[in-house]
Design a protein around this motif. Structure first.
Motif, PDB file in Angstrom:
ATOM      1  N   ARG A  74       3.229  -3.482  -6.862  1.00  0.00           N
ATOM      2  CA  ARG A  74       4.620  -3.894  -6.623  1.00  0.00           C
ATOM      3  C   ARG A  74       5.576  -2.719  -6.779  1.00  0.00           C
ATOM      4  NH1 ARG A  74       3.133  -8.731  -9.309  1.00  0.00           N
ATOM      5  NH2 ARG A  74       3.955  -7.954 -11.304  1.00  0.00           N
ATOM      6  N   ILE A  75       5.330  -1.916  -7.817  1.00  0.00           N
ATOM      7  CA  ILE A  75       6.172  -0.734  -8.045  1.00  0.00           C
ATOM      8  C   ILE A  75       6.027   0.242  -6.884  1.00  0.00           C
ATOM      9  CG2 ILE A  75       6.518   1.287  -9.529  1.00  0.00           C
ATOM     10  CD1 ILE A  75       5.630  -0.514 -11.909  1.00  0.00           C
ATOM     11  N   LEU A  76       4.762   0.444  -6.453  1.00  0.00           N
ATOM     12  CA  LEU A  76       4.530   1.344  -5.318  1.00  0.00           C
ATOM     13  C   LEU A  76       5.214   0.832  -4.058  1.00  0.00           C
ATOM     14  CD1 LEU A  76       0.765   2.277  -5.816  1.00  0.00           C
ATOM     15  CD2 LEU A  76       2.724   3.811  -6.017  1.00  0.00           C
ATOM     16  N   ARG A  77       5.159  -0.507  -3.855  1.00  0.00           N
ATOM     17  CA  ARG A  77       5.819  -1.076  -2.676  1.00  0.00           C
ATOM     18  C   ARG A  77       7.327  -0.865  -2.717  1.00  0.00           C
ATOM     19  NH1 ARG A  77       1.844  -5.272  -3.098  1.00  0.00           N
ATOM     20  NH2 ARG A  77       3.243  -6.541  -4.363  1.00  0.00           N
ATOM     21  N   LEU A  78       7.909  -1.017  -3.947  1.00  0.00           N
ATOM     22  CA  LEU A  78       9.343  -0.786  -4.090  1.00  0.00           C
ATOM     23  C   LEU A  78       9.701   0.662  -3.770  1.00  0.00           C
ATOM     24  CD1 LEU A  78      10.145  -2.855  -7.323  1.00  0.00           C
ATOM     25  CD2 LEU A  78      10.917  -3.327  -5.003  1.00  0.00           C
ATOM     26  N   TYR A  79       8.876   1.595  -4.321  1.00  0.00           N
ATOM     27  CA  TYR A  79       9.112   3.016  -4.017  1.00  0.00           C
ATOM     28  C   TYR A  79       8.982   3.271  -2.517  1.00  0.00           C
ATOM     29  CZ  TYR A  79       9.189   4.545  -8.916  1.00  0.00           C
ATOM     30  OH  TYR A  79       9.532   4.756 -10.204  1.00  0.00           O
ATOM     31  N   PHE A  80       7.984   2.623  -1.924  1.00  0.00           N
ATOM     32  CA  PHE A  80       7.760   2.821  -0.488  1.00  0.00           C
ATOM     33  C   PHE A  80       8.929   2.282   0.330  1.00  0.00           C
ATOM     34  CE2 PHE A  80       5.903   1.346   3.586  1.00  0.00           C
ATOM     35  CZ  PHE A  80       5.513   2.583   4.067  1.00  0.00           C
ATOM     36  N   LEU A  81       9.440   1.087  -0.060  1.00  0.00           N
ATOM     37  CA  LEU A  81      10.584   0.515   0.638  1.00  0.00           C
ATOM     38  C   LEU A  81      11.821   1.386   0.483  1.00  0.00           C
ATOM     39  CD1 LEU A  81      10.128  -3.282  -0.227  1.00  0.00           C
ATOM     40  CD2 LEU A  81       9.804  -2.194   1.994  1.00  0.00           C
ATOM     41  N   LEU A  82      11.995   1.941  -0.754  1.00  0.00           N
ATOM     42  CA  LEU A  82      13.111   2.847  -0.992  1.00  0.00           C
ATOM     43  C   LEU A  82      12.981   4.089  -0.118  1.00  0.00           C
ATOM     44  CD1 LEU A  82      15.648   3.546  -2.610  1.00  0.00           C
ATOM     45  CD2 LEU A  82      14.170   4.530  -4.381  1.00  0.00           C
ATOM     46  N   PHE A  83      11.754   4.581  -0.032  1.00  0.00           N
ATOM     47  CA  PHE A  83      11.496   5.752   0.805  1.00  0.00           C
ATOM     48  C   PHE A  83      11.815   5.446   2.272  1.00  0.00           C
ATOM     49  CE2 PHE A  83       8.418   8.011   3.544  1.00  0.00           C
ATOM     50  CZ  PHE A  83       8.818   9.322   3.291  1.00  0.00           C
ATOM     51  N   LEU A  84      11.371   4.253   2.731  1.00  0.00           N
ATOM     52  CA  LEU A  84      11.656   3.852   4.109  1.00  0.00           C
ATOM     53  C   LEU A  84      13.157   3.727   4.351  1.00  0.00           C
ATOM     54  CD1 LEU A  84       8.949   1.138   4.930  1.00  0.00           C
ATOM     55  CD2 LEU A  84       9.071   3.475   5.764  1.00  0.00           C
TER      56      LEU A  84
END
Length: 546
Positions: free
Chosen positions: A322-332
């Motif tokens: 979930r944390i990685l997905r949040l970072y990924f969404l922030l990156f996107l």
């Protein structure tokens, strides 16, 4: 019989205990060797789950077989059968190590079925164990045990056939056991049979080897043998059996010995012994019940703990994901913002360039219209004035007024003379350049020629031909011009020929008018070619798809 089975069980333990690289498996073996079988069972179960994770079928099988042997030795016969059958699912190969494990597993299945008096099943599994082992001493043990199953079925002759095979053993303890079993087969078949020599020889070997488990069996057999022949001797051996059963901590044999003693002893002593018998029997029953449930409970608790650990690991992984997905969404999001900004800037620049191109195209368009409509029209009027001796004033004024109207609103399409057919309009325009000095020949310009030709193509071709005639008049010094029209099902062909000076530097064709002709022909998907006339002058060919 019990001694033979236990001995065989001990043999199968050794067979299943092949070392493997797993800390839990090694720890289980240490607990087993020290007699701590409950803990051994726990760690074999953990090791089995470790091996399942890496799909190590050999490790899985060895763990399950050791667990099954512990269950059988502790009286959990159904549990031992169930675990051995689970192990059998992984024994698919046919190599020497797998066959050794198969033999050990079949032996355990046979032992458990033998204890449950399922003699047919026991025989089936002993025979399977025989077919998969390469060790002769193991085979002799299996022969002896198969003989015991026939003894349980009261097939004494068949039992002695297998005992005879078992006597080939080079192990003295196994030899003594088989001798004792042969004697038992004769005695059970006929109480008056001379079985004593077998019992005596077996007892002698066991005493020499100090084989406590074997002595326990011999004392039980001799107590039964003398029960009706010599009560004192029978009581003596029953008491010896009880002593050694206590020494080897075998409660089942203690109960059997007490039964014999109670039957032979005087009533007063028998009463005390019966109390002891009840106490041991209750303890054994409790242990039996415990054994039936404890291993299932151990497996349940172990599995439950591993499931909880796996669940915790899964939750941790999901949290990390979930944390990685949040970072990924922030990156996107950041990429989208920066990408959007750069896209906006690029789009802005593209629009500016398109606007600039549009302005330039508009300039070119109006320039071309001025050239085509006004300049060429004016030049055509000048040519007519030069070529005609008489000038009709009204007609000249009409032409000039028409040019004025066209030039006043150059952004609109020029008005056309709808009353004049196109082929006549072409002929009129081309003929206007004919004079005493210049002869213009028109070939093939008929009404039928322009059928199915679009208005756009007609208009563009009119201006192209007009441009060629203007260019001829201004620059060629020709006195003969020919324009030939032809058409097939797919294309319209026009060939212009003059005998003038031609075009200097033909490849460049830098004149505005000639550039316009190329542009116009391109807009109607046509092809225009300029060639030097071999006889002097210029040849221009036009190819336009219909």
């Amino acid at each position: 019989m019990a001694l033979a089975l236990i001995h065989c069980s001990e043999k199968s333990k050794k067979t299943a205990s092949i070392p493997t690289k797993n800390a839990h498996y090694t720890k289980a073996g240490d607990y087993r060797d020290s007699g701590n079988y409950d803990s051994a069972f726990v760690y074999y179960n953990i090791a089995k789950n470790d091996f399942l994770k890496i799909n190590d079928t050999l490790g899985i099988t060895k763990s399950l077989i050791n667990m099954a042997i512990i269950q059988t030795d502790y009286g959990d016969f159904f549990g031992g059968i169930e675990t051995s059958l689970e192990a059998e699912k992984f024994l698919k190969n046919n190599d020497s190590i797998t066959n050794q494990l198969k033999s050990s597993n079949y032996n355990n299945l046979a032992l458990a079925n033998d204890e449950l008096e399922n003699f047919d099943n026991a025989q089936k599994y002993y025979n399977l164990a025989l077919n998969t082992t390469q060790d002769n001493e193991s085979k002799y043990i299996y022969y002896n045990n198969i003989g015991n199953t026939f003894l349980g079925l009261r097939n004494y002759q068949k039992a002695r056939e297998y005992y005879a095979r078992a006597l080939r053993t080079k192990d003295s303890i196994s030899y003594a056991r088989t001798l004792n079993n042969i004697g038992r087969s004769y005695f059970l078949e006929n109480k008056n049979a001379n079985a004593l020599p077998y019992f005596s020889k077996s007892l002698e070997i066991r005493e020499t080897k100090n084989d406590s488990w074997g002595l326990n069996s011999s004392y039980a057999t001799l107590a039964d043998y003398y029960k009706e022949k010599n009560a004192q001797k029978s009581l003596f051996y029953a008491k010896k059996m009880y002593e050694i059963a206590q020494k080897i901590n075998n409660p089942d044999d203690q109960l059997e010995a007490l039964q014999k003693i109670i039957f032979l002893e005087n009533p007063i002593k028998s009463k005390e012994l019966f109390k002891k018998y009840d106490l041991i029997r209750d303890s054994v029953q409790t242990e039996r019940n415990k054994a039936k449930n404890q291993f299932a409970l151990i497996r349940y608790e172990t599995e439950k703990k591993q499931i909880e650990n796996q669940k915790l690991k899964t939750e941790t992984v999901e949290k990390e994901n979930r944390i990685l997905r949040l970072y990924f969404l922030l990156f996107l999001l950041l990429i989208s913002i920066f990408g959007g900004y750069f896209w906006y800037q690029r789009r802005k620049k593209i629009l500016e360039l398109e606007k600039e191109r549009e302005i330039n195209n508009t300039k070119i368009k109006y320039s071309k219209k001025v050239h085509d409509v006004v300049a060429n029209g004016l030049y055509q009027t000048m040519v007519e004035l030069q070529n005609k001796e008489e000038v009709i004033k009204d007609k000249l004024l009409d032409q000039l007024e028409n040019l004025y109207e066209k030039s006043r609103d150059i952004s609109h399409e020029p008005s056309e003379d709808a009353s004049l057919e196109f082929y006549k309009k072409i002929s009129l325009m081309l003929s206007s350049y004919s004079s005493e000095e210049i002869k213009v020949i028109i070939i093939g310009n008929t009404e039928h020629l322009w059928t199915n030709i679009s208005e756009k193509k007609k208009k563009e071709l009119f201006y192209v031909l007009q441009e060629l005639m203007v260019n001829m008049k201004k620059h060629s010094f020709a006195n003969l011009v020919a324009i030939k029209f032809e058409k097939n099902l797919e294309n319209l062909f026009i060939k212009y020929t003059d005998n003038g000076v031609g075009i200097q530097d033909l490849e460049k064709k830098t004149g505005t008018g000639l550039r316009n002709t190329g542009t116009r022909i391109a807009t109607i998907d046509g092809v225009i070619n300029f060639e030097k006339n071999p006889k002097g002058g210029l040849i221009v060919t036009l190819n336009i798809p219909i």
